[in-house]
Design an enzyme around this catalytic site. Structure first.
Site, PDB file in Angstrom:
ATOM      1  N   HIS A 202     -52.602 -11.611 -63.266  1.00  0.00           N
ATOM      2  CA  HIS A 202     -52.439 -12.748 -64.164  1.00  0.00           C
ATOM      3  C   HIS A 202     -51.020 -13.266 -64.282  1.00  0.00           C
ATOM      4  O   HIS A 202     -50.821 -14.429 -64.584  1.00  0.00           O
ATOM      5  CB  HIS A 202     -53.109 -12.464 -65.500  1.00  0.00           C
ATOM      6  CG  HIS A 202     -54.583 -12.685 -65.370  1.00  0.00           C
ATOM      7  ND1 HIS A 202     -55.422 -11.695 -64.918  1.00  0.00           N
ATOM      8  CD2 HIS A 202     -55.327 -13.790 -65.507  1.00  0.00           C
ATOM      9  CE1 HIS A 202     -56.639 -12.194 -64.815  1.00  0.00           C
ATOM     10  NE2 HIS A 202     -56.613 -13.447 -65.173  1.00  0.00           N
TER      11      HIS A 202
ATOM     12  N   CYS B 163     -64.252 -21.577 -58.514  1.00  0.00           N
ATOM     13  CA  CYS B 163     -63.020 -21.767 -59.285  1.00  0.00           C
ATOM     14  C   CYS B 163     -62.007 -20.639 -59.101  1.00  0.00           C
ATOM     15  O   CYS B 163     -61.050 -20.535 -59.843  1.00  0.00           O
ATOM     16  CB  CYS B 163     -63.321 -21.950 -60.772  1.00  0.00           C
ATOM     17  SG  CYS B 163     -63.962 -20.481 -61.546  1.00  0.00           S
TER      18      CYS B 163
HETATM   19  C1  PEP Z   1     -61.999 -15.424 -60.991  1.00  0.00           C
HETATM   20  O1  PEP Z   1     -62.270 -14.251 -61.246  1.00  0.00           O
HETATM   21  O2  PEP Z   1     -62.085 -15.910 -59.845  1.00  0.00           O
HETATM   22  C2  PEP Z   1     -61.540 -16.311 -62.046  1.00  0.00           C
HETATM   23  C3  PEP Z   1     -61.387 -17.600 -61.804  1.00  0.00           C
HETATM   24  O3  PEP Z   1     -61.241 -15.754 -63.249  1.00  0.00           O
HETATM   25  P1  PEP Z   1     -59.865 -14.986 -63.550  1.00  0.00           P
HETATM   26  O4  PEP Z   1     -58.982 -15.127 -62.350  1.00  0.00           O
HETATM   27  O5  PEP Z   1     -59.286 -15.594 -64.757  1.00  0.00           O
HETATM   28  O6  PEP Z   1     -60.342 -13.597 -63.754  1.00  0.00           O
END
Ligand code: PEP
Ligand code: MG
Length: 754
Positions: free
Chosen positions: A368, A681
């Site tokens: 993140h 996404c």
């Molecule tokens: C994913 O897991 O691809 C996603 C878009 O969510 P995050 O990256 O916030 O876990």
């Protein structure tokens, strides 16, 4: 070796060292005296200093080995026991050295009669300068006190080398000069952008200053005061306003406090001070040991503890140096932050306007902190091995977030080449800006919706700038991560309303809180889990603690009064979980109606496909879910069983391989059969080659970071979707290997700009 068998041994050694520092003579003479003095004080038959020079550890001074070997014996980096000590940056204590597998015999030294060997690295600020060795004829293991005494000498020696105390010694200049040489470090690209800036260490080492103390009693008092300050600050953070501890969860702080109160840590530090080290040097020595053990350990639990201990050492060093770690540091205007690891909240604490870039020694590209960096538009390079041992605060550097490289202390020619590249990139950005208002339609007329991944109010302006059709993924947890305390209903409502307003009529898909895993909140107690990615996270928390999720849904519903609202749930694994989450939406709609609130004009409830199990339930979601969004970051980590934030495995498997693409195709086909809108996404959607593959598989909605929209749109505008679909179909018939190179070839044949 009786002389050094207690801390008085160290004290005598330190006193003699100080005297030695004060006498004149050439550097070589002083090194010669030093080895004689150590050998005599430690009752060793041999004491030798090897210093790293170019690609060799060179014997610079010895007492006991043949004098003619000095400057002649040069061991290769990984040669012999000396090489092993330097490589492992930890001491080596052997009773029977000649029978060790790494023993290398150099006849010119006349080393044969010596059985026991103790070598300690000469390190400073993670840079290894060489190795200090004592040897004895008799077979014996050196005591802990002896090891400590020699480590202390090595530390003083490192400090003397670094401070130029041996200034005129030929070759040492080269050792020191390494810090000013240009270096190219290869890492991985985490967030796009190329910048020239100045290195700022996230956790600067306090300047070591004096190593040997004049007055041990005064030093002990300084140490006591600093210990009290560190413990007090930790206690205050735990007891007081929890918001101040952003990025560090409560249990981590509790562990910290426990470690900080551990008498053995304190005892070790005091022992150093009583032996004559300055308080700073005693802590630095402890830090070096923790670091060395950390490097040697493979046990994740132990590594975490050692990391905590090192963090404590750093806090203590800062307290001794009088640096207040609670206040933000003043940064130069072109600051590039250099850190081992960085949590998303820590990155947000610095803020995009204060940082030009970030370089991390560790980390995975979908962790993140990297996502936050991309959201903030801050270039980031991660997984740069050896970074912290090579960079100093204040170094000039070039951060290349496109290629994943860092150039330390670049030469003028390199700088000017980069200036040109930066200029070219801004031209390219201007070209993407010209595509801004063009819809992404393939040459054969297939329209692809390009949407934005966002998470902060400040992201929303990217919608206009990049020319996205809407927000395909709004990560609501970012507000919680940047907040000092749990955002209240009003604050949540205000953010969602701001986002909807700023988006005008463009659709926004809000994802409910995706906490847990690597996204921990400092103000929420959480249990430590063995496998957080597989643990209590995302909608699992939301369903077990429905108050938090209901509040969030309430905020979303009231923010979207009179407007269209799209909500989706993260990491849903079963249809029953989706039903339960959707029931909460209905319950909140009901609550809102009962309270006479204006409802959203339309509400769509979707689900993220991140758990492979859910990917096999799509027919069952027919008539239940209004849309699906595939989160490839998580879906692929579970599909390939490879932790997305573990640099060793994160990129080991390719999403552009037949198994992954067949899986995605199946999801798309099932969604089409169930008549459910589907998008992708994950971060992969923002890379042109991956985006081409997704369009070829039939996806028509892609959500990505702002930086991906221009390049992906440009590729789509030149794409023949039908030809790509046919070509990919062929590729997927082959074995399970990556189709990346075939697809790249296809793109180049079709003149697709990547
Ligand atoms: C994913 O897991 O691809 C996603 C878009 O969510 P995050 O990256 O916030 O876990
Ligand atoms: Mg996810």
């Amino acid at each position: 070796m009786v002389g050094a068998a207690d801390s008085s041994g160290s004290r005598i050694l330190l006193r003699k060292l100080r005297d030695l520092m004060n006498v004149g003579g050439s550097a070589q003479e002083r090194l010669d005296k030093l080895v004689s003095m150590v050998a005599a004080t430690m009752v060793a038959d041999v004491c030798s200093i090897y210093l790293t020079r170019g690609a060799f550890h060179e014997l610079f001074a010895t007492e006991g080995l043949k004098p003619e070997a000095v400057h002649r014996t040069r061991l290769r980096m990984n040669e012999g026991l000396v090489g092993l000590v330097a490589e492992s940056t930890t001491h080596l204590n052997l009773a029977d050295a000649p029978h060790h597998e790494r023993f290398s015999y150099r006849p010119e030294t006349g080393e044969d009669p010596y059985s026991s060997f103790l070598g300690v690295p000469i390190v400073r600020s993670e840079r290894t300068f060489g190795v200090l060795v004592v040897q004895n004829r008799v077979q014996r293991l050196y005591t802990d006190d002896e090891v400590e005494a020699l480590q202390t000498v090595a530390m003083v020696l490192a400090e003397m080398v670094a401070s130029g105390a041996f200034g005129d010694l030929s070759g040492l200049a080269e050792v020191e000069a390494r810090a000013s040489k240009p270096e190219l470090l290869i890492g991985r690209a985490f967030s796009d952008g190329v910048v020239i800036g100045t290195a700022v260490l996230h956790e600067p080492h306090a300047p070591l200053g004096r190593v040997i103390a004049d007055d041990p009693i005064k030093e002990e008092l300084r140490l006591d005061a600093a210990l009290a300050q560190v413990r007090g600050a930790l206690k205050e953070m735990l007891d007081g306003d929890p918001g101040r501890i952003s990025g560090v969860s409560r249990d981590v702080l509790e562990t910290f406090l426990m470690l900080a109160s551990d008498p053995s840590w304190e005892g070790k530090l005091k022992q150093g001070v009583r032996a004559g080290l300055s308080a700073d040097a005693a802590v630095e020595r402890s830090r070096g040991e923790h670091r060395a053990k950390f490097n040697a350990s493979r046990d994740p639990y132990l590594r975490e503890r050692l990391h905590d201990l090192e963090d404590l050492d750093n806090r203590l060093l800062r307290a001794l140096a009088g640096v207040d770690s609670t206040r933000p540091v003043a940064l130069p205007r072109d600051a590039v932050l250099v850190a081992r690891e960085l949590g998303p909240a820590e990155l947000l604490d610095y803020g995009a306007d204060r940082l030009k870039g970030v370089v991390l020694e560790e980390g995975g590209a979908t962790a993140h902190a990297a996502i936050v960096a991309r959201a903030l538009g801050v270039p980031m390079v991660g997984d740069v091995h050896g970074l912290l041992s090579r960079v100093e605060g204040g170094d000039a550097l070039v951060l290349d977030g496109e290629r994943g490289e860092v150039r330390l202390r670049p030469e003028p020619q390199v700088l000017s080449a980069y200036k040109q590249r930066i200029a070219l990139r801004s031209e390219r950005a201007a070209a993407f800006a010209r595509l801004r208002n063009k819809p992404a339609i393939t040459k054969d007329g297939e329209r692809v919706s390009l949407l934005l991944n966002a998470g902060l109010a400040l992201d929303v302006h990217h919608l206009e700038e990049a020319g996205a059709e809407g927000i395909g993924l709004f990560r609501t947890e970012f507000q919680f991560m940047v907040s000092e305390t749990l955002p209240r209903l009003n604050a949540q409502t205000a953010l969602y309303r701001d986002v909807l307003e700023a988006a005008h009529d463009r659709p926004v898909t809000f994802r409910t809180l995706d906490l847990g895993g690597d996204k921990m909140l400092p103000y929420m107690a959480a249990e430590r889990e063995e496998n957080p990615a597989l643990g209590w996270r995302a909608v699992r928390i939301g369903l077990d603690r429905p108050a938090l999720l209901r509040y969030q849904l309430r905020a979303l519903i009231s923010a979207a009064a009179g407007r269209s609202l799209r909500v989706m749930f993260p990491l849903v694994t079963t249809v029953a979980e989706f039903d339960a989450a959707r029931a909460l939406v209905d319950r909140e709609l009901h609550w809102s109606a009962e309270h006479g609130r204006k409802p959203p004009s339309r509400i769509e409830v979707g689900v993220m496909v991140e758990a492979p199990a859910l990917a096999w339930c799509i027919p069952d979601l027919c008539g239940k879910a209004d849309f699906l969004s595939i989160g490839t970051n998580d879906l692929m980590q579970y599909f390939f069983a490879a932790d997305r934030s573990n640099a060793r495995v994160a990129d080991r498997y390719d999403i552009l391989s037949a198994p992954a693409l067949r899986f995605l195709r199946r999801i798309r086909d099932d969604a089409a059969d169930a008549n459910i809108q589907v998008s992708i996404c994950g971060e992969a959607a923002g890379r042109p080659l991956e985006a081409i593959a997704f369009v070829a598989l039939g996806f028509r909605r892609l959500s990505m970071p702002a930086s991906g929209i221009g390049p992906v749109k440009r590729a789509i505008l030149s794409l023949d979707a039908a030809a790509a679909a046919e070509a990919l179909e062929q590729m997927l018939r082959a074995d399970g290997a990556s189709v990346r190179s075939e697809l790249t070839e296809f793109a180049s044949e079709m003149n697709l700009p990547l």
